[in-house]
Scaffold this motif. Sequence first.
Motif, mmCIF file in Angstrom:
data_model
loop_
_atom_site.group_PDB
_atom_site.id
_atom_site.type_symbol
_atom_site.label_atom_id
_atom_site.label_comp_id
_atom_site.label_asym_id
_atom_site.label_seq_id
_atom_site.Cartn_x
_atom_site.Cartn_y
_atom_site.Cartn_z
ATOM 1 N N LEU A 5 0.843 -1.192 0.000
ATOM 2 C CA LEU A 5 0.000 0.000 0.000
ATOM 3 C C LEU A 5 0.878 1.241 0.000
ATOM 4 C CD1 LEU A 5 -2.677 1.601 0.433
ATOM 5 C CD2 LEU A 5 -2.378 1.197 2.897
ATOM 6 N N GLU A 7 0.339 5.145 0.279
ATOM 7 C CA GLU A 7 -0.660 6.160 0.623
ATOM 8 C C GLU A 7 -0.039 7.134 1.618
ATOM 9 O OE1 GLU A 7 -3.171 8.625 0.905
ATOM 10 O OE2 GLU A 7 -4.102 6.972 -0.224
ATOM 11 N N LYS A 13 -4.204 5.657 5.335
ATOM 12 C CA LYS A 13 -3.258 4.536 5.223
ATOM 13 C C LYS A 13 -3.462 3.546 6.366
ATOM 14 C CE LYS A 13 1.052 5.319 6.291
ATOM 15 N NZ LYS A 13 1.262 4.456 7.481
ATOM 16 N N GLU A 14 -3.579 4.072 7.581
ATOM 17 C CA GLU A 14 -3.753 3.198 8.738
ATOM 18 C C GLU A 14 -5.101 2.483 8.701
ATOM 19 O OE1 GLU A 14 -3.118 5.784 12.037
ATOM 20 O OE2 GLU A 14 -0.921 5.764 11.835
ATOM 21 N N GLU A 17 -4.846 -0.292 6.021
ATOM 22 C CA GLU A 17 -3.978 -1.364 6.503
ATOM 23 C C GLU A 17 -4.683 -2.199 7.572
ATOM 24 O OE1 GLU A 17 0.568 -2.022 8.223
ATOM 25 O OE2 GLU A 17 -0.241 0.004 7.981
ATOM 26 N N VAL A 27 -0.163 -6.708 4.812
ATOM 27 C CA VAL A 27 -0.052 -5.390 4.188
ATOM 28 C C VAL A 27 1.229 -4.697 4.639
ATOM 29 C CG1 VAL A 27 -1.156 -3.150 3.831
ATOM 30 C CG2 VAL A 27 -2.575 -5.199 4.173
ATOM 31 N N SER A 29 2.847 -0.998 4.247
ATOM 32 C CA SER A 29 2.403 0.335 3.833
ATOM 33 C C SER A 29 3.569 1.310 3.800
ATOM 34 C CB SER A 29 1.312 0.854 4.778
ATOM 35 O OG SER A 29 1.784 0.939 6.102
ATOM 36 N N GLU A 31 4.570 5.642 2.666
ATOM 37 C CA GLU A 31 4.112 6.983 2.322
ATOM 38 C C GLU A 31 4.949 7.598 1.215
ATOM 39 O OE1 GLU A 31 3.931 9.403 5.802
ATOM 40 O OE2 GLU A 31 2.466 8.129 6.826
#
Length: 220
Positions: A5, A7, A13-14, A17, A27, A29, A31
């Motif tokens: 991911l 994001e 995002k959290e 996820e 997942v 993630s 940024e």
Amino acid sequence: MKILLLEDETILKESIEEFLSSKDYTVDSFENSSDAFDAIFCKEYDLLLLDVNVPGEFNGFSLRKELGDEGKNIPTIFVTSMSSADAMLQGYANGCCDYIKKPFDLIELQLRVQHALKSNCFKTDSDMLQLPCDYRYDVNNRKLIGISGEIQLSKTENDILTLFIKHRNQIVTFEMLYEEIWENNVEAANARVQINNLRRKLPKDVIENIYGIGYRLDCQ
């Protein structure tokens, strides 16, 4: 199933996820697009969820294109606030399986993820892909086989069919076709003639015309 991911909105995002993890997906993630790009070459992922406007060396579109150029053809869903038709076309032109506009419901995201993983738009389960009406395509030898035997395809027709198979059950935009088959060196009318020649060699409506956008190869 492992999902990457990308994001940069921390709360979203959290939320994504946490939700996907609750559905038994693994997942990772990020940024920053540069960090995501590096991770993709360190781990194997089954699906990418990419925002478009993110910090780093790439935006979501250019990241997906760069991965494709490097042979990393991983099913990808763009998740973005860019809602214009041009942005959507650009997303599909860069090789996505799906395109979700923000804001969205997490249940919708789950359904899109399930569909992308099920259709697996870049891989085949065997060397022989089954098409409707007992047609088959020999992926390794690039041969179309009908009820009565092999159907002769020109190199361009084979290239077009290969692209459709790569993105089977997903929309292949005109822009994707022009760029990947002819490197943008073709008139639209000539491209349509060659696509229609291929369509006539397949069962009716296997390649569906998506008006104003492109085509879709129906393998379901």
